[in-house]
Design a protein around this motif. Structure first.
Motif, PDB file in Angstrom:
ATOM      1  N   CYS A 178      36.975  45.895  32.205  1.00  0.00           N
ATOM      2  CA  CYS A 178      38.717  44.838  32.634  1.00  0.00           C
ATOM      3  C   CYS A 178      38.733  43.304  32.683  1.00  0.00           C
ATOM      4  O   CYS A 178      39.341  43.211  32.032  1.00  0.00           O
ATOM      5  CB  CYS A 178      38.159  45.593  33.862  1.00  0.00           C
ATOM      6  SG  CYS A 178      38.209  47.967  34.532  1.00  0.00           S
ATOM      7  N   PHE A 181      39.620  41.999  29.494  1.00  0.00           N
ATOM      8  CA  PHE A 181      41.407  42.484  29.319  1.00  0.00           C
ATOM      9  C   PHE A 181      41.726  41.107  30.072  1.00  0.00           C
ATOM     10  O   PHE A 181      42.223  40.038  29.544  1.00  0.00           O
ATOM     11  CB  PHE A 181      42.056  43.507  29.879  1.00  0.00           C
ATOM     12  CG  PHE A 181      43.475  44.056  29.616  1.00  0.00           C
ATOM     13  CD1 PHE A 181      43.946  44.494  28.785  1.00  0.00           C
ATOM     14  CD2 PHE A 181      44.181  43.200  30.852  1.00  0.00           C
ATOM     15  CE1 PHE A 181      44.799  44.312  28.561  1.00  0.00           C
ATOM     16  CE2 PHE A 181      45.416  43.684  30.726  1.00  0.00           C
ATOM     17  CZ  PHE A 181      45.907  44.112  29.169  1.00  0.00           C
ATOM     18  N   TRP A 182      41.094  41.159  31.398  1.00  0.00           N
ATOM     19  CA  TRP A 182      42.049  39.923  31.989  1.00  0.00           C
ATOM     20  C   TRP A 182      42.036  38.742  31.186  1.00  0.00           C
ATOM     21  O   TRP A 182      42.456  37.579  31.580  1.00  0.00           O
ATOM     22  CB  TRP A 182      41.816  40.227  33.758  1.00  0.00           C
ATOM     23  CG  TRP A 182      42.377  41.350  33.737  1.00  0.00           C
ATOM     24  CD1 TRP A 182      42.159  42.720  33.946  1.00  0.00           C
ATOM     25  CD2 TRP A 182      44.084  41.485  34.893  1.00  0.00           C
ATOM     26  NE1 TRP A 182      43.067  43.412  34.288  1.00  0.00           N
ATOM     27  CE2 TRP A 182      44.379  42.796  34.901  1.00  0.00           C
ATOM     28  CE3 TRP A 182      44.936  40.809  34.431  1.00  0.00           C
ATOM     29  CZ2 TRP A 182      45.093  43.730  35.469  1.00  0.00           C
ATOM     30  CZ3 TRP A 182      46.224  40.986  35.292  1.00  0.00           C
ATOM     31  CH2 TRP A 182      46.838  42.303  35.751  1.00  0.00           C
ATOM     32  N   ASN A 187      47.298  38.500  28.137  1.00  0.00           N
ATOM     33  CA  ASN A 187      46.975  40.500  28.053  1.00  0.00           C
ATOM     34  C   ASN A 187      47.688  40.819  28.891  1.00  0.00           C
ATOM     35  O   ASN A 187      48.855  41.598  28.996  1.00  0.00           O
ATOM     36  CB  ASN A 187      46.016  41.036  27.477  1.00  0.00           C
ATOM     37  CG  ASN A 187      45.109  40.872  26.348  1.00  0.00           C
ATOM     38  OD1 ASN A 187      45.543  41.243  25.938  1.00  0.00           O
ATOM     39  ND2 ASN A 187      43.789  41.156  27.373  1.00  0.00           N
ATOM     40  N   PHE A 298      48.105  48.536  33.585  1.00  0.00           N
ATOM     41  CA  PHE A 298      46.899  48.635  33.080  1.00  0.00           C
ATOM     42  C   PHE A 298      45.913  49.824  32.814  1.00  0.00           C
ATOM     43  O   PHE A 298      45.044  50.102  32.307  1.00  0.00           O
ATOM     44  CB  PHE A 298      46.131  47.705  33.848  1.00  0.00           C
ATOM     45  CG  PHE A 298      44.674  47.677  33.538  1.00  0.00           C
ATOM     46  CD1 PHE A 298      44.339  46.747  32.344  1.00  0.00           C
ATOM     47  CD2 PHE A 298      44.078  47.516  34.553  1.00  0.00           C
ATOM     48  CE1 PHE A 298      42.758  46.376  32.105  1.00  0.00           C
ATOM     49  CE2 PHE A 298      42.396  47.214  34.334  1.00  0.00           C
ATOM     50  CZ  PHE A 298      42.558  46.709  33.437  1.00  0.00           C
ATOM     51  N   ILE A 302      43.515  51.335  30.076  1.00  0.00           N
ATOM     52  CA  ILE A 302      42.695  50.998  29.884  1.00  0.00           C
ATOM     53  C   ILE A 302      41.795  52.241  29.303  1.00  0.00           C
ATOM     54  O   ILE A 302      40.951  52.709  28.647  1.00  0.00           O
ATOM     55  CB  ILE A 302      41.790  50.365  31.017  1.00  0.00           C
ATOM     56  CG1 ILE A 302      41.823  48.769  30.776  1.00  0.00           C
ATOM     57  CG2 ILE A 302      40.132  51.128  31.054  1.00  0.00           C
ATOM     58  CD1 ILE A 302      41.072  48.089  29.641  1.00  0.00           C
ATOM     59  N   LEU A 330      40.882  50.057  21.386  1.00  0.00           N
ATOM     60  CA  LEU A 330      41.748  48.942  22.458  1.00  0.00           C
ATOM     61  C   LEU A 330      40.270  48.523  22.692  1.00  0.00           C
ATOM     62  O   LEU A 330      39.890  47.104  22.679  1.00  0.00           O
ATOM     63  CB  LEU A 330      42.052  49.552  23.678  1.00  0.00           C
ATOM     64  CG  LEU A 330      42.133  48.834  24.917  1.00  0.00           C
ATOM     65  CD1 LEU A 330      43.220  47.354  24.858  1.00  0.00           C
ATOM     66  CD2 LEU A 330      43.078  50.081  25.612  1.00  0.00           C
ATOM     67  N   LYS A 331      38.828  49.208  23.356  1.00  0.00           N
ATOM     68  CA  LYS A 331      37.088  48.102  23.496  1.00  0.00           C
ATOM     69  C   LYS A 331      37.568  47.281  22.064  1.00  0.00           C
ATOM     70  O   LYS A 331      36.907  46.587  22.698  1.00  0.00           O
ATOM     71  CB  LYS A 331      36.993  49.498  23.800  1.00  0.00           C
ATOM     72  CG  LYS A 331      37.154  50.343  25.591  1.00  0.00           C
ATOM     73  CD  LYS A 331      36.023  51.260  24.942  1.00  0.00           C
ATOM     74  CE  LYS A 331      36.708  52.091  26.662  1.00  0.00           C
ATOM     75  NZ  LYS A 331      35.649  53.253  26.794  1.00  0.00           N
ATOM     76  N   LEU A 334      39.761  43.953  22.688  1.00  0.00           N
ATOM     77  CA  LEU A 334      38.645  43.395  24.043  1.00  0.00           C
ATOM     78  C   LEU A 334      37.568  42.543  23.260  1.00  0.00           C
ATOM     79  O   LEU A 334      37.439  41.504  23.622  1.00  0.00           O
ATOM     80  CB  LEU A 334      38.744  44.305  24.880  1.00  0.00           C
ATOM     81  CG  LEU A 334      40.107  44.778  25.865  1.00  0.00           C
ATOM     82  CD1 LEU A 334      39.721  45.482  26.622  1.00  0.00           C
ATOM     83  CD2 LEU A 334      41.114  43.794  26.297  1.00  0.00           C
TER      84      LEU A 334
END
Length: 337
Positions: A178, A181-182, A187, A298, A302, A330-331, A334
């Motif tokens: 998490c 991402f942030w 993003n 979100f 995820i 996606l992972k 990131l």
């Protein structure tokens, strides 16, 4: 508002210690959620067959996970005096159900019953509408003693025009995933609905552009004021900007190894002058519960790898994924950031 890092509160007050606010429809949704959850846990094959899934055995685990979620939401609705959070959590769960059913409908390799699947999707859309209506009703109802809704996800507006928004959600991913991402603020517009863009400028600074009513927008520069890997990120607007924006996101391991609790808070405080007053009026129009829906997006991104649109507009008869992206892709994305 000062430039020093701020210690945000923990979770928002989802529940109000007031007399029971639930009407018959809300109680029905609570019992419906529990009933559906029990069926998904104890009779997943029959549920799969009912909605038109040909290979009932393949999705036993998935349906049981859905069942646990439904029972948790149902218990929350029935046991809390003002279950705003749990009603909106049902909306997020509905979106996940719609995404799963739509995938089964579109998968040409599965010999599923499209008629039953379309009927199931229609039924879920109807329940989603009911969840939204009841959630909006509880969110908008005000407590006479305070003048704002302690059970909602917006901390009321102060006399100085400050707008405070807060929400939390549990995501089935580790704090590290998490955080990845942030930590890249670019993003944020992917999940925060009122943000149009965030562009990094280097040295912890970034340029923000927020959407406003009537096609207007507001822009400002901000900087990261605290960054604790896998735990906490906070930022605020630079001192010369017309908007004093302060935000933070906290990553807390969820009990029972259920993933990560995400606590998101944002505050908009207009500075002096006519321009600042106009900006204050724009941000006051951010609806209560907006940040909660952002965190639900979100969670979908995820856990599912995509954000689901379930508005079923006239131009689109069924729910549709927006910007589909495989979860493993996606992972990888990131990690690359």
């Amino acid at each position: 508002m000062t430039n020093a890092p701020r210690s945000w509160k923990g979770a928002p007050e989802h529940y109000s210690e007031t007399p029971d606010w639930k009407d018959g429809t809300t109680k029905f949704l609570g019992w419906f959620s529990i009933g559906l959850g029990l069926a998904e846990i104890f009779a997943p094959r029959q549920v799969a067959k009912l909605v038109g899934i040909s290979d009932e055995d393949e999705y036993v685990g998935t349906l049981r996970q859905f069942g646990v979620r439904e029972i948790a939401a149902g218990l929350g609705i029935l046991t809390r005096p003002k279950p705003t959070y749990w009603l909106w959590s049902r909306v997020g769960g509905d979106a996940i159900d719609l995404a799963w059913l739509t995938r089964r409908l579109r998968d040409s390799e599965e010999d599923n019953d499209s008629t039953k699947l379309l009927a199931a999707i229609t039924a879920v859309l109807g329940v989603t509408a009911l969840d939204i209506i009841q959630g909006t009703k509880l969110t908008s109802e005000k407590l006479p003693s305070t003048g704002h809704d302690e059970g909602s996800f917006q901390v009321g507006k102060g006399d100085d025009g400050t707008v405070r928004l807060e929400a939390q959600v549990t995501v089935g991913a580790s704090p590290a995933e998490c955080y990845e991402f942030w930590k890249n603020l670019e993003n944020l517009p992917r999940v925060v609905g009122h943000l149009e863009s965030v562009r990094t400028l280097g040295e912890g600074r970034s340029h923000w552009k927020a959407k406003a009513p009537a096609g207007l927008s507001v822009e400002w520069d901000a900087e990261v004021i605290e960054d604790r890997p896998n735990e906490y990120i906070a930022w605020h607007a630079l001192e010369h900007e017309q908007v004093d924006n302060l935000g933070s996101v906290t990553f807390v391991p969820a009990p029972g190894d259920r993933g990560t609790e995400i606590h998101l808070e944002m505050e908009y405080h207009p500075r002096g002058g006519a321009i600042g007053a106009r900006i204050a009026n724009l941000f006051k129009k951010i609806p209560q519960g907006a940040l909660m829906m952002d965190l639900r997006r979100f969670k979908q991104l995820i856990e599912l790898g995509e954000v689901v649109q379930s508005d079923a507009t006239a131009s689109r008869k069924m729910p549709h994924p927006a910007q589909p992206n495989a979860t493993n892709e996606l992972k990888s994305e990131l990690r690359a950031q």
